[in-house]
Design a protein around this motif. Sequence first.
Motif, PDB file in Angstrom:
ATOM      1  N   ASN A   1      -0.884   7.056 -12.929  1.00  0.00           N
ATOM      2  CA  ASN A   1      -0.690   8.395 -12.371  1.00  0.00           C
ATOM      3  C   ASN A   1       0.158   9.280 -13.274  1.00  0.00           C
ATOM      4  O   ASN A   1       1.098   9.936 -12.847  1.00  0.00           O
ATOM      5  CB  ASN A   1      -0.072   8.309 -10.974  1.00  0.00           C
TER       6      ASN A   1
ATOM      7  N   LEU B   1      -2.431  13.221  -5.426  1.00  0.00           N
ATOM      8  CA  LEU B   1      -2.255  12.145  -4.459  1.00  0.00           C
ATOM      9  C   LEU B   1      -2.078  10.803  -5.166  1.00  0.00           C
ATOM     10  O   LEU B   1      -2.884  10.431  -6.018  1.00  0.00           O
ATOM     11  CB  LEU B   1      -3.468  12.073  -3.525  1.00  0.00           C
TER      12      LEU B   1
ATOM     13  N   HIS C   1       0.861  -1.192   0.000  1.00  0.00           N
ATOM     14  CA  HIS C   1       0.000   0.000   0.000  1.00  0.00           C
ATOM     15  C   HIS C   1       0.895   1.240   0.000  1.00  0.00           C
ATOM     16  O   HIS C   1       1.693   1.437   0.917  1.00  0.00           O
ATOM     17  CB  HIS C   1      -0.908  -0.002   1.224  1.00  0.00           C
ATOM     18  N   THR C   2       0.766   2.072  -1.040  1.00  0.00           N
ATOM     19  CA  THR C   2       1.594   3.266  -1.206  1.00  0.00           C
ATOM     20  C   THR C   2       0.719   4.510  -1.189  1.00  0.00           C
ATOM     21  O   THR C   2      -0.295   4.573  -1.895  1.00  0.00           O
ATOM     22  CB  THR C   2       2.368   3.214  -2.537  1.00  0.00           C
ATOM     23  N   THR C   3       1.116   5.501  -0.379  1.00  0.00           N
ATOM     24  CA  THR C   3       0.458   6.809  -0.387  1.00  0.00           C
ATOM     25  C   THR C   3       1.535   7.881  -0.439  1.00  0.00           C
ATOM     26  O   THR C   3       2.518   7.825   0.305  1.00  0.00           O
ATOM     27  CB  THR C   3      -0.410   7.012   0.869  1.00  0.00           C
ATOM     28  N   SER C   4       1.348   8.870  -1.326  1.00  0.00           N
ATOM     29  CA  SER C   4       2.350   9.920  -1.479  1.00  0.00           C
ATOM     30  C   SER C   4       1.779  11.069  -2.288  1.00  0.00           C
ATOM     31  O   SER C   4       0.886  10.878  -3.131  1.00  0.00           O
ATOM     32  CB  SER C   4       3.598   9.367  -2.174  1.00  0.00           C
ATOM     33  N   GLN C   5       2.307  12.263  -2.055  1.00  0.00           N
ATOM     34  CA  GLN C   5       2.036  13.375  -2.955  1.00  0.00           C
ATOM     35  C   GLN C   5       2.849  13.155  -4.219  1.00  0.00           C
ATOM     36  O   GLN C   5       4.029  12.817  -4.163  1.00  0.00           O
ATOM     37  CB  GLN C   5       2.399  14.701  -2.285  1.00  0.00           C
TER      38      GLN C   5
ATOM     39  N   ASN D   1      -2.239   6.959  -4.409  1.00  0.00           N
ATOM     40  CA  ASN D   1      -2.768   6.030  -3.412  1.00  0.00           C
ATOM     41  C   ASN D   1      -3.071   4.711  -4.110  1.00  0.00           C
ATOM     42  O   ASN D   1      -4.120   4.539  -4.731  1.00  0.00           O
ATOM     43  CB  ASN D   1      -4.029   6.604  -2.769  1.00  0.00           C
ATOM     44  N   THR D   2      -2.135   3.776  -4.044  1.00  0.00           N
ATOM     45  CA  THR D   2      -2.285   2.491  -4.730  1.00  0.00           C
ATOM     46  C   THR D   2      -2.131   1.354  -3.729  1.00  0.00           C
ATOM     47  O   THR D   2      -1.388   1.456  -2.752  1.00  0.00           O
ATOM     48  CB  THR D   2      -1.236   2.323  -5.844  1.00  0.00           C
ATOM     49  N   GLN D   3      -2.837   0.270  -3.985  1.00  0.00           N
ATOM     50  CA  GLN D   3      -2.766  -0.895  -3.114  1.00  0.00           C
ATOM     51  C   GLN D   3      -3.078  -2.142  -3.917  1.00  0.00           C
ATOM     52  O   GLN D   3      -3.938  -2.132  -4.797  1.00  0.00           O
ATOM     53  CB  GLN D   3      -3.752  -0.765  -1.948  1.00  0.00           C
TER      54      GLN D   3
END
Length: 804
Positions: A755, A675, A666-670, A677-679
Amino acid sequence: MKINFAVFLIAWLCAASTFVCAQGIGGKVTDNRQQPLVGASVYLMKDSVLVKTALADASGMFSFSGVKGGTYHIQVSKVGFVLHKTGLLKPDTSLILTLQPEAKELKEIVVTSRRAFVEQKLDRTVVNVDALISNAGATALDVLEKSPGVLIDQSGAISLKGKGGVKIYIDDKPTYLSGSELENYLRSLASSAIDQIELMSNPPARYDAAGNGGVINIRLKRNKSKGFNGGLNLSYAQGSYAKTNNGMNFTYRYNKINLFGNFSYNVNNGFNDLDINRHFLTNEGLPDYDFLQNSFIRRKSGSYNAKVGLDYYFSEKSTFGVVVNGLLNPGNVNTLNKSSFINRAGYIDSTIVALNRQENRFRNGSLNLNYRHRFEKEGQEITFDADYLRYQNNIDQSFDNTGSLPDGGITTNELLTGHLPSNIRIWSGKTDYAHPFSDGFKLESGLKSSYTQTDNVAAYFLTQGGKTTPDYGKTNHFIYKERISAGYLNLNKSWKRISVQLGLRFENTRSDAHQLGNIERPDSAFQRSYNGLFPTAYFEYKLDSTGTHSINLNYGRRIDRPYYEDLNPFLSPLDKFTYYTGNPFLRPAYTNNLELSYTFKNITAAFNYSKTKDEVNETIEIVDGIYYSRPGNLGQIVVKGASVDAGFDLAKWFNFHLYGSLTNIHTTSQFYTGLLNTQGTFVFVRPVFKFNLPSDWTAQLDAGYQSKVTNAQFVASARGKINAAMTKRFSPSLSLSLVGNDLFYTFKNAGDINNLANVKANFLNRSDTRTVVLSLNYRFGQAITGLRKHNANGAESEKNRVKN
């Protein structure tokens, strides 16, 4: 900082000399390869009367505390080994006991127990390379790909249990390489030279804290024998192109001198057939135009790899050693790149053909000086290491681009040439001290200091219309310096059913970077300094007295410093629409790792969790139709997984091994587009079937399957392969193997890139994975025990950060 480090060194040496031992008898039980013998039964005897018993723990350690005065002797037994008896001993004694394997002679053939493919230790998983016969004639990269929990992606990046940032060591010494150079180095190292692979997702404190994904340590073979002995492996592989991978190792031992070495010669002859498709959209999300690109990359290289070492035994307690390593890897890469612009109507608008040529001349050399002194107390020792390493890489590039219209009219014709020399120098010094106490505690401590200097130049020239001018937009000169000072403490103790190991490492980092300017670009520079504490903890509890059932829990904190090359803001073209560039603003990443496992005989089930802040990962950005690949910091990555590793002897002639894992990333980042937000959750399975046939024939069938993987910006498609192998042993020293890899040619890298601003992109990469390998292995010499083995130099993690 120099004064602080000197004070630290003096204080540490003073402390090391003041340890006081308590009453007791203890030590360590090992086999003839100096590996711990877990579960060995140890009996303390007095005048032939049994006084106490103990079991060797996961580190092979045992202890008897509260021993009264008098004389004793010890007996050690374990199934498959000869009973070992000591002479008379007095209390306050520590010793190392080496058990010899049982053997029986039958028609001049010595039969001993087989080595398991995978062994579980307290702080690592050990893979015995020769136990998998499809490794015959393979390279180190091939062997890694068949190891439990190891994945290699389309760019050659190595991950362990779903986590990137893995550091590769050779004999506890870092390779100091990354990217394509690490891939080429591992392809140049013959599997016949490898004894074991140690997988450490959470390495102990004596290892540098670098590497969020952990450490993979490749141990090379080193024959323990008198006189001159060694091994020779010759192999020929045929895929679409022919390859060869040959290796030799030797040892010469006479009186106080021990000379050893490994040599390999490799011809890497292969290709990559790479498609990258970009589908551009309007601001309203409607199809606009397509950019379809195919690159046929033809690679040829010849690698020469050598390691030579000398140990001189001043006495039974003191040894001086010197080790010299060298790698020469010349090669060339020719790429035919065809790119087409497709308009909204689906017709070709224009085409660009690029003929790209690159010549590499990579070489490195290293020198290690080491000294070890053993004290009177068994297991108490101090070591010193000094290292110097130098890496040189000269790259000459040419990009001949021709643009044309559908009617054949030429729109552009330009030639871009580049000269990219790179020099990296590393100096390192370290010392380690180990002190066992009579009550079973063992304390290890150490200090290390390293200094790295990199100097990278890129000079580009553009030729148009017969006129050549400097291309200042791509021309650059980048200088980077870094100092790391570190110290650690590690304490371990084993009781009858409980084993504990606790460690703490401190590291201080100071860096200085300078990007020199040119007439179009100004100078820029930055300095950084930061400290870090990195604890580690390991706990093992045996649920029964025999250790058949056990539970393990471990925790560790780690750091991932950016690769030197990733900090370099060079702009390197694949073609005029695709560029790779560095990022001087990268920050170090930090990871917390936690793992819980349960072991029953040869079955281990594990659950792992990790959380990484600011992980350095490849990012893709498209600006004005130009594709930029650069490293970037991702805010947070959480990896959760479960795995099973099991081995079964279903019959005398049939062995089955299975590794399977389920991993969620699970990745979250600007991100560039807002944003990120992948999982995603993926499955990985690797079964191995081994058949022992009559007349010294052995057959093997193994496979690997990975489902779709979602990791940050990338979604990799499912892939898998099936391998088969057959070995005929003509004598204990001579064998012939035939191996077929990726029999159905299914091991292809494909996926999507997400993205991107108003762009959908995907890729497909095919390479020369379907091969047939014929390998001849010959061994000579007679094995003995007791040779000194030095496995750690001072240049630990810096080596892994060289990227070319």
